[in-house]
Structure formats: C-alpha cells, structure tokens
Design a protein around this motif. Structure first.
Motif, mmCIF file in Angstrom:
data_model
loop_
_atom_site.group_PDB
_atom_site.id
_atom_site.type_symbol
_atom_site.label_atom_id
_atom_site.label_comp_id
_atom_site.label_asym_id
_atom_site.label_seq_id
_atom_site.Cartn_x
_atom_site.Cartn_y
_atom_site.Cartn_z
ATOM 1 N N GLY A 239 -4.443 5.882 11.904
ATOM 2 C CA GLY A 239 -4.168 7.249 12.050
ATOM 3 C C GLY A 239 -3.031 7.666 11.044
ATOM 4 O O GLY A 239 -2.631 8.703 11.253
ATOM 5 N N CYS A 240 -2.467 6.836 10.166
ATOM 6 C CA CYS A 240 -1.401 7.388 9.350
ATOM 7 C C CYS A 240 -1.974 7.838 7.772
ATOM 8 O O CYS A 240 -3.144 7.584 7.683
ATOM 9 C CB CYS A 240 -0.349 6.008 9.149
ATOM 10 N N SER A 241 -0.924 8.653 7.521
ATOM 11 C CA SER A 241 -1.498 9.251 6.187
ATOM 12 C C SER A 241 -0.234 8.812 5.089
ATOM 13 O O SER A 241 0.543 8.550 5.569
ATOM 14 C CB SER A 241 -1.480 10.772 6.271
ATOM 15 N N ALA A 242 -0.698 8.735 3.947
ATOM 16 C CA ALA A 242 0.307 8.199 3.018
ATOM 17 C C ALA A 242 0.118 9.181 1.790
ATOM 18 O O ALA A 242 -1.045 9.374 1.217
ATOM 19 C CB ALA A 242 0.015 6.779 2.544
ATOM 20 N N ASP A 243 1.578 9.184 1.139
ATOM 21 C CA ASP A 243 1.424 9.573 -0.366
ATOM 22 C C ASP A 243 1.712 8.296 -1.354
ATOM 23 O O ASP A 243 2.480 7.452 -0.762
ATOM 24 C CB ASP A 243 2.713 10.505 -0.619
ATOM 25 N N ILE A 244 0.906 8.142 -2.174
ATOM 26 C CA ILE A 244 0.793 6.740 -2.825
ATOM 27 C C ILE A 244 1.117 6.947 -4.333
ATOM 28 O O ILE A 244 0.603 7.821 -5.269
ATOM 29 C CB ILE A 244 -0.645 5.957 -2.750
ATOM 30 N N TYR A 245 2.241 6.038 -4.989
ATOM 31 C CA TYR A 245 2.493 5.851 -6.153
ATOM 32 C C TYR A 245 2.267 4.488 -6.647
ATOM 33 O O TYR A 245 2.466 3.547 -6.010
ATOM 34 C CB TYR A 245 3.977 6.295 -6.580
ATOM 35 N N VAL A 246 1.473 4.311 -7.878
ATOM 36 C CA VAL A 246 1.210 2.926 -8.368
ATOM 37 C C VAL A 246 1.962 2.804 -9.659
ATOM 38 O O VAL A 246 1.611 3.621 -10.505
ATOM 39 C CB VAL A 246 -0.341 2.820 -8.404
ATOM 40 N N GLY A 247 2.741 1.783 -9.597
ATOM 41 C CA GLY A 247 3.359 1.705 -10.985
ATOM 42 C C GLY A 247 4.587 0.638 -10.921
ATOM 43 O O GLY A 247 4.952 0.166 -9.482
ATOM 44 N N ASN A 248 5.332 -0.093 -11.892
ATOM 45 C CA ASN A 248 6.495 -0.804 -11.729
ATOM 46 C C ASN A 248 6.010 -1.971 -10.917
ATOM 47 O O ASN A 248 6.871 -2.272 -9.855
ATOM 48 C CB ASN A 248 7.875 -0.103 -11.042
ATOM 49 N N ASN A 249 4.772 -2.638 -10.886
ATOM 50 C CA ASN A 249 4.571 -3.579 -10.275
ATOM 51 C C ASN A 249 4.337 -3.556 -8.649
ATOM 52 O O ASN A 249 4.564 -4.524 -7.909
ATOM 53 C CB ASN A 249 5.195 -4.963 -10.665
ATOM 54 N N GLN A 261 6.967 10.698 12.296
ATOM 55 C CA GLN A 261 8.179 10.151 11.423
ATOM 56 C C GLN A 261 7.599 9.502 10.007
ATOM 57 O O GLN A 261 6.353 9.412 9.892
ATOM 58 C CB GLN A 261 8.629 8.758 12.097
ATOM 59 N N THR A 262 8.384 9.421 8.860
ATOM 60 C CA THR A 262 7.926 8.884 7.761
ATOM 61 C C THR A 262 8.464 7.458 7.617
ATOM 62 O O THR A 262 9.526 7.145 8.118
ATOM 63 C CB THR A 262 8.305 9.921 6.520
ATOM 64 N N LYS A 263 7.755 6.649 6.736
ATOM 65 C CA LYS A 263 8.217 5.344 6.478
ATOM 66 C C LYS A 263 7.918 4.901 5.269
ATOM 67 O O LYS A 263 6.838 4.941 4.459
ATOM 68 C CB LYS A 263 7.596 4.230 7.407
ATOM 69 N N ALA A 264 8.857 4.592 4.227
ATOM 70 C CA ALA A 264 8.657 4.166 2.807
ATOM 71 C C ALA A 264 8.349 2.739 2.617
ATOM 72 O O ALA A 264 9.037 2.019 3.286
ATOM 73 C CB ALA A 264 9.866 4.618 1.982
#
Length: 338
Positions: A239-249, A261-264
């Motif tokens: 049930g979590c949502s995520a903003d996703i960035y792909v790069g720098n391995n 709450q947010t978690k990186a």
C-alpha cells in the motif's frame, strides 16, 4: 528460421490471437510483444540479423494490419517543436533516427547517444516517457497501436552516465538536444536544484550560455536520471506509493508510507540479482496497461523480491540494462590500466 540460426537462444514467442482483437486483447498482445523484445534484445546477434528484423517487421504489420506505404511522422524535441519526416510505414526506428539526425545535422558518430521514445502529455501539464523504442521496432506501427494513450514520438538522449555529456558538447545539434532536454527537466521538476543552483542556471539560460549551463546542471541532484511517474510499491510494506528516479547505478525511491510519512530508499544495481516484467491486462478504468516490475534485491544480507506497479516497467528494465552495459564498458576500459 530464427531457431535454425540461433537455436535455444531465441525465446519462446507469444501465441497469436486468431479472432478479431478487442482493445484489451490488443493491449495484451502489445505487452506480450514488448516482453518478447525485452528478452530477445539480450542477444545482439539475434536483433542485428536480417532474418530477425524482417521477421519482426512482418509480425508488427500483420498484428496491427498496417501495410507498407508512404506516411508522414512527427518527431518531437524536448522544447515542444517537431520535425516532420516523409517515411515508409515499414521503416525501423534505427532508420527513422538516422533520417532525423540528418535533418538536424547531428554528427553520424553521435547518433548512438540518442534514441526515440514514446512520450505522453497529460492534461495537467505533466509529461511521461512511456518507453524506449527498440532499434528494429516500427515506430509508425507502434504509434498507431498506442493511440488510446495519446502518445507521440520524441528524441531524447540515451545514456545513464551524465559525464558522457562532454562528448556531445562540440556538436551544435547534439548540444542543442541536451540543452532542450535539461531545460525541460528543470521545468517539469524532474531534477532538484538548490536555490543557489537555480539562480545560476537561470542566469546562464538568460545569457544563452548553453555549454556552461550543461556543465553546471551536472551538479544538480537527479540530473542524468530517468524520472518515472508516481506508482504503487510493496516496500517496505503493502500500500505504499513511490516517486522513482533511475540513474547513477541506482533505483532511487521516495516512498510514501500508509502513515503518510516519507522514506528515501536507494536500491543499488550491484545488489540487484534479477528482475522481470509481468502484464496483468487493462486497469479498471480501461486506460492503461497494468504492469508489474519485480526485482530481487539484497539490502541487508538476505534476498527479497520487491514489486513496483508501473506502466513504465519496460522503460525501467531498459534503464537497468543500459546502466549495467555502461558499467561493464567502463570496467573494460579501466581494466588494462589497473
């Protein structure tokens, strides 16, 4: 014929539909073909062969009932402008990219740093890069099959290592493409400059100092990454949502927990063992394909499967392959010197 040439290296082909295809059947067929592409592109000997290119050309045209004929195709740049090409409906992406680069006066040796992508504009001004077009794919045919998604065809850089920008600065056409894409990513908030960096970038843009702008923007967080649309994930819980960035391995996720709450989280590709894409059919609203991207990850000594539910699953897969490929090339080049 492919199996005679390459044996078991050729993956199993998805079954045909013999009845008239409904929209959901066409969506499923398109995703099955995309999955087949993802598997077969692991072997460049297959995809570079004339037999495969001819086979896949006929397959696409037969599936979507589009005969070879003259057509016009718009290729969009990151600033919103477009180049109209006079093509054949059976032209491959490789051919169309060559014609586009010729019209833009892009040096032939730099074509490999760019690719065609299917891009989707949204009513709220947002923009999605849906997927990369394979070199042997027929963009005109694929575009017709994706009409419901209101996609257009765009040219963008295709490498994950931002330091490669320096190889493209001396060519006016390639520098302009990088500059337009960088400005677009700032406007769309795909990258995260600090207040000071933003002021400096605005000054350089106002003075049209493109080379310095591109040098400075490489210092900005998430520059050189591919930004995916927000999606649902099962990590660290369902049930979590995520903003996703792909790069720098890495696959970098800003996860919103059910508690708000947010978690990186950063998933490093050197801790990733395998991944797969699965198609689940159309969503309830009937607009987009339901795709699952599942990867096996070892973050703390044990392997676990992590799932992202995203229509850009195939793009994410392409990005991971590209990062691993660039990493291997870099290791090979550095090897003799070590």
């Amino acid at each position: 014929q492919l199996r005679q040439l390459f044996g078991s290296a050729v993956p199993a082909f998805p079954p045909k539909f013999y009845l008239a295809m409904t929209k959901s059947m066409a969506d499923e067929r398109r995703s099955q073909l995309e999955q087949y592409l993802q598997n077969v592109t692991l072997n460049s000997n297959i995809t570079n062969s004339d037999v495969f290119i001819g086979f896949f050309r006929k397959l696409q045209q037969d599936t979507f009932k589009i005969q070879t004929q003259r057509a016009f195709l718009d290729i969009y740049l990151a600033d919103g402008s477009n180049i109209t090409l006079d093509i054949q409906t059976s032209d491959t992406a490789e051919r169309i990219l060559q014609v586009t680069s010729y019209k833009m006066e892009l040096s032939r040796e730099l074509i490999k740093y760019f690719s065609l992508f299917f891009i989707q504009d949204h009513d709220d001004g947002a923009l999605s890069v849906v997927k990369k077009v394979a070199e042997f794919e027929l963009p005109y045919v694929s575009l017709q099959s994706m009409k419901q998604l209101h996609c257009k065809l765009g040219i963008r850089k295709w490498y994950m290592d931002p330091s490669l920008d320096t190889l493209l600065i001396d060519c006016r056409a390639s520098m302009n493409l990088l500059y337009m894409q960088a400005i677009q990513e700032v406007k769309k908030n795909w990258i995260k400059p600090t207040e000071g960096q933003m002021q400096e970038l605005e000054f350089l843009q106002k003075n049209t100092n493109k080379a310095k702008f591109l040098e400075k923007i490489r210092e900005v967080e998430f520059y050189g990454y591919v930004r995916l649309d927000p999606c649902i994930c099962d990590y660290p819980e369902g049930g979590c949502s995520a903003d996703i960035y792909v790069g720098n391995n890495e696959i970098n996720c800003c996860i919103k927990l059910p508690t708000k709450q947010t978690k990186a989280v950063s998933f490093k590709i050197n801790r990733l063992r395998s991944w797969q894409v699965t198609f689940f059919g159309a969503t309830k609203d009937g607009e987009d394909d339901a795709l699952e991207f599942r990867f096996e990850y070892n973050g703390s000594g044990t392997w676990e499967w992590i799932i992202l539910y995203t229509k850009q699953a195939f793009l994410l897969s392409s990005c991971l392959k590209k990062m691993i490929s660039e990493q291997m090339m870099k290791t090979t080049k550095e090897g003799p010197e070590m």
